[in-house]
Design a protein around this motif. Structure first.
Motif, PDB file in Angstrom:
ATOM      1  N   LEU A   1      -0.818  -5.576 -13.086  1.00 36.24           N
ATOM      2  CA  LEU A   1      -1.902  -4.736 -12.565  1.00 36.24           C
ATOM      3  C   LEU A   1      -2.147  -5.083 -11.103  1.00 36.24           C
ATOM      4  O   LEU A   1      -2.498  -6.217 -10.790  1.00 36.24           O
ATOM      5  CB  LEU A   1      -3.149  -5.046 -13.394  1.00 36.24           C
ATOM      6  CG  LEU A   1      -4.364  -4.150 -13.228  1.00 36.24           C
ATOM      7  CD1 LEU A   1      -4.061  -2.735 -13.695  1.00 36.24           C
ATOM      8  CD2 LEU A   1      -5.535  -4.710 -14.021  1.00 36.24           C
ATOM      9  N   ARG A   2      -1.927  -4.123 -10.222  1.00 40.99           N
ATOM     10  CA  ARG A   2      -2.045  -4.402  -8.794  1.00 40.99           C
ATOM     11  C   ARG A   2      -2.943  -3.387  -8.078  1.00 40.99           C
ATOM     12  O   ARG A   2      -2.486  -2.315  -7.671  1.00 40.99           O
ATOM     13  CB  ARG A   2      -0.655  -4.458  -8.165  1.00 40.99           C
ATOM     14  CG  ARG A   2       0.170  -5.579  -8.767  1.00 40.99           C
ATOM     15  CD  ARG A   2       1.473  -5.816  -8.075  1.00 40.99           C
ATOM     16  NE  ARG A   2       1.966  -7.157  -8.409  1.00 40.99           N
ATOM     17  CZ  ARG A   2       3.062  -7.707  -7.913  1.00 40.99           C
ATOM     18  NH1 ARG A   2       3.793  -7.041  -7.056  1.00 40.99           N
ATOM     19  NH2 ARG A   2       3.414  -8.925  -8.266  1.00 40.99           N
ATOM     20  N   PRO A   3      -4.199  -3.731  -7.908  1.00 39.01           N
ATOM     21  CA  PRO A   3      -5.107  -2.837  -7.179  1.00 39.01           C
ATOM     22  C   PRO A   3      -4.763  -2.811  -5.691  1.00 39.01           C
ATOM     23  O   PRO A   3      -4.416  -3.839  -5.116  1.00 39.01           O
ATOM     24  CB  PRO A   3      -6.492  -3.475  -7.379  1.00 39.01           C
ATOM     25  CG  PRO A   3      -6.320  -4.549  -8.398  1.00 39.01           C
ATOM     26  CD  PRO A   3      -4.887  -4.944  -8.391  1.00 39.01           C
TER      27      PRO A   3
ATOM     28  N   GLY B   1       7.833  -0.787  -9.239  1.00 35.54           N
ATOM     29  CA  GLY B   1       6.496  -1.359  -9.078  1.00 35.54           C
ATOM     30  C   GLY B   1       6.511  -2.549  -8.133  1.00 35.54           C
ATOM     31  O   GLY B   1       5.598  -2.736  -7.326  1.00 35.54           O
ATOM     32  N   ASP B   2       7.560  -3.338  -8.219  1.00 37.82           N
ATOM     33  CA  ASP B   2       7.695  -4.475  -7.295  1.00 37.82           C
ATOM     34  C   ASP B   2       7.726  -3.975  -5.857  1.00 37.82           C
ATOM     35  O   ASP B   2       7.009  -4.483  -4.988  1.00 37.82           O
ATOM     36  CB  ASP B   2       8.985  -5.244  -7.617  1.00 37.82           C
ATOM     37  CG  ASP B   2       9.214  -6.373  -6.629  1.00 37.82           C
ATOM     38  OD1 ASP B   2       8.268  -7.155  -6.402  1.00 37.82           O
ATOM     39  OD2 ASP B   2      10.324  -6.461  -6.070  1.00 37.82           O
ATOM     40  N   ILE B   3       8.540  -2.972  -5.620  1.00 38.59           N
ATOM     41  CA  ILE B   3       8.744  -2.491  -4.242  1.00 38.59           C
ATOM     42  C   ILE B   3       7.503  -1.787  -3.699  1.00 38.59           C
ATOM     43  O   ILE B   3       7.023  -2.107  -2.610  1.00 38.59           O
ATOM     44  CB  ILE B   3       9.976  -1.556  -4.188  1.00 38.59           C
ATOM     45  CG1 ILE B   3      11.242  -2.331  -4.588  1.00 38.59           C
ATOM     46  CG2 ILE B   3      10.129  -0.955  -2.794  1.00 38.59           C
ATOM     47  CD1 ILE B   3      12.450  -1.467  -4.872  1.00 38.59           C
TER      48      ILE B   3
ATOM     49  N   THR C   1       4.439  -2.011  -4.496  1.00 41.22           N
ATOM     50  CA  THR C   1       3.213  -2.806  -4.330  1.00 41.22           C
ATOM     51  C   THR C   1       3.266  -3.703  -3.090  1.00 41.22           C
ATOM     52  O   THR C   1       2.223  -4.146  -2.621  1.00 41.22           O
ATOM     53  CB  THR C   1       2.859  -3.633  -5.590  1.00 41.22           C
ATOM     54  OG1 THR C   1       3.982  -4.415  -5.973  1.00 41.22           O
ATOM     55  CG2 THR C   1       2.431  -2.728  -6.723  1.00 41.22           C
ATOM     56  N   ASP C   2       4.449  -3.978  -2.563  1.00 42.15           N
ATOM     57  CA  ASP C   2       4.476  -4.667  -1.262  1.00 42.15           C
ATOM     58  C   ASP C   2       3.999  -3.710  -0.170  1.00 42.15           C
ATOM     59  O   ASP C   2       3.256  -4.100   0.738  1.00 42.15           O
ATOM     60  CB  ASP C   2       5.884  -5.200  -0.923  1.00 42.15           C
ATOM     61  CG  ASP C   2       6.062  -6.653  -1.368  1.00 42.15           C
ATOM     62  OD1 ASP C   2       5.330  -7.079  -2.295  1.00 42.15           O
ATOM     63  OD2 ASP C   2       6.907  -7.361  -0.790  1.00 42.15           O
ATOM     64  N   LEU C   3       4.397  -2.468  -0.256  1.00 43.74           N
ATOM     65  CA  LEU C   3       3.880  -1.463   0.688  1.00 43.74           C
ATOM     66  C   LEU C   3       2.373  -1.286   0.478  1.00 43.74           C
ATOM     67  O   LEU C   3       1.602  -1.224   1.439  1.00 43.74           O
ATOM     68  CB  LEU C   3       4.620  -0.132   0.502  1.00 43.74           C
ATOM     69  CG  LEU C   3       4.202   1.012   1.421  1.00 43.74           C
ATOM     70  CD1 LEU C   3       4.310   0.644   2.886  1.00 43.74           C
ATOM     71  CD2 LEU C   3       5.018   2.268   1.131  1.00 43.74           C
TER      72      LEU C   3
HETATM   73 MN    MN Z   1       7.311  -8.446  -5.271  1.00 46.89          MN
END
Ligand code: MN
Ligand code: IPM
Length: 356
Positions: A105-107, A247-249, A251-253
């Motif tokens: 979960l990444r707000p 999702g990994d990519i 969420t860095d943006l």
């Molecule tokens: Mn990452």
């Protein structure tokens, strides 16, 4: 006084991890004192230094022991003396997989006073949540080499998408969107035009589950277009659900448009078991021990943990305290440019958490 007690495992990890976690624990204690619950913290020595000394990433019995906690707080994993991949796979990914933390979960929320690299976008435009599947996809480790080291070498890395894994993630995302009750819109971010097996399954499951949530508007965007809109129209998003790699990519943006790694936090969630909360940034070895790293992301991870534990008011109070600090006190979120030290930021958020 609600009298609740929670067992929390603390993994400071490597580099600046222990420094930022110390501040997070300080703030959590202030919240617990104010709202009348108890947090029992137990430290675990799991990190690159330990690996270099013992050759073990997770020692015998560690998983069983960690599983006994309701939640874990993780600083950062990554040591310059250890080959990339060993600690990530041996500690972080192993915990995600073995404890079946199937949601990441990444707000993505721009707080007041935080510098945003997007022109003409403010806190009212950047406030969405990415729900990343956290146990499958390309991260499952399926694949192999053929004729390794020869000129005929073949490397295969397979994306594993199970009906069960996709469905539980999508269902969590619909539930979360309903609970959040903001725009009541859930966007599936995928690549149905190219990944015609994996995202065919995701798309079918998504629209099937959507039928159970008539109040939520299901929406779809290709992942490449998603990154474009993060920059151009971030206000279009409410909640996004996607696979592990995408999702990994994205969420860095996402972290960048909310002000950087100094503020971005995430939760690895097993709704039925142990969950782990962490700042998204790495161990930042070059800043270690200088009292210049920003602890706000770790503090926000702590706030997320409280909300997950059901201490909603306490979690929201920490978030309010953080917003007060970004709006009025901290100069810049970047390490070394905050206008105050790691410990001072922690002290300030703890004081505000007790009083705000
Ligand atoms: Mn990452
Ligand atoms: C993250 C990190 C990890 C991931 C790495 C360190 C294995 O980038 O949490 O986003 O790829 O999931």
């Amino acid at each position: 006084m609600n009298g609740n007690t929670y067992e929390i495992g603390v993994i400071g990890g490597d580099g600046t991890g222990p420094e930022v976690i110390r501040e997070s624990v300080k703030v959590l204690k202030a919240a617990a004192a104010r709202f009348g619950f108890k947090l029992n913290f137990t430290d675990y020595d799991l990190n690159g230094t330990r690996y270099l000394r013992t050759g073990e990433t997770l020692p015998e019995g560690a998983l069983e022991e960690l599983k006994r906690h309701k939640a874990l707080l993780l600083g950062a994993i990554g040591h310059p003396g250890v080959k990339p991949g060993i600690l990530e796979k041996g500690i972080l990914l192993r915990l995600r997989f073995e404890l079946d933390m199937y949601i990441n979960l990444r707000p993505v929320k721009l707080y007041p006073g935080v510098q945003c690299p997007l022109k003409d976008k403010g806190p009212e435009d950047i406030d969405f949540v990415v729900i990343r599947e956290n146990t499958e996809g390309l991260y499952a480790g399926a694949g192999g080499f053929l004729k390794k080291g020869t000129k005929d070498e073949v490397a295969i890395q397979e994306s594993i998408n199970t009906r069960k894994g996709v469905e539980r993630c999508v269902r969590y995302a619909f539930d979360y969107t309903a609970r959040r009750n903001k725009a009541n819109k859930l966007t599936l971010s995928g690549k149905t035009n190219v990944l015609t097996y994996a995202f065919d399954l995701w798309e079918r499951v998504f629209y099937e589950v959507a039928k159970d949530y008539p109040g939520i508007k299901p929406d779809y965007a290709h992942v490449d277009a998603t990154t474009m809109w993060f920059v151009k129209n971030p206000e279009w998003f409410d909640v996004i659900v996607t696979d592990n790699m995408f999702g990994d990519i994205i969420t860095d943006l996402g972290a960048m448009i909310q002000g950087g790694m100094g503020i971005a936090a995430g939760g690895n969630i097993n709704p039925e078991g142990t969950s782990m909360f962490e700042p998204i940034g790495g161990s930042a070895p070059k800043y270690t021990g200088q009292n210049i790293i920003n602890p706000l992301a770790a503090i926000c991870a702590g706030a997320m943990m409280l909300e997950y534990l059901g201490e909603t008011e306490a979690g929201q109070t920490i978030e309010k305290a953080v917003m007060e600090v970004t709006a009025k006190h901290i100069k810049n979120l970047a390490a070394g440019h905050m206008g105050m030290g790691t410990v001072e930021v922690g002290d300030l958020v703890a004081d505000l958490t007790a009083t705000i």
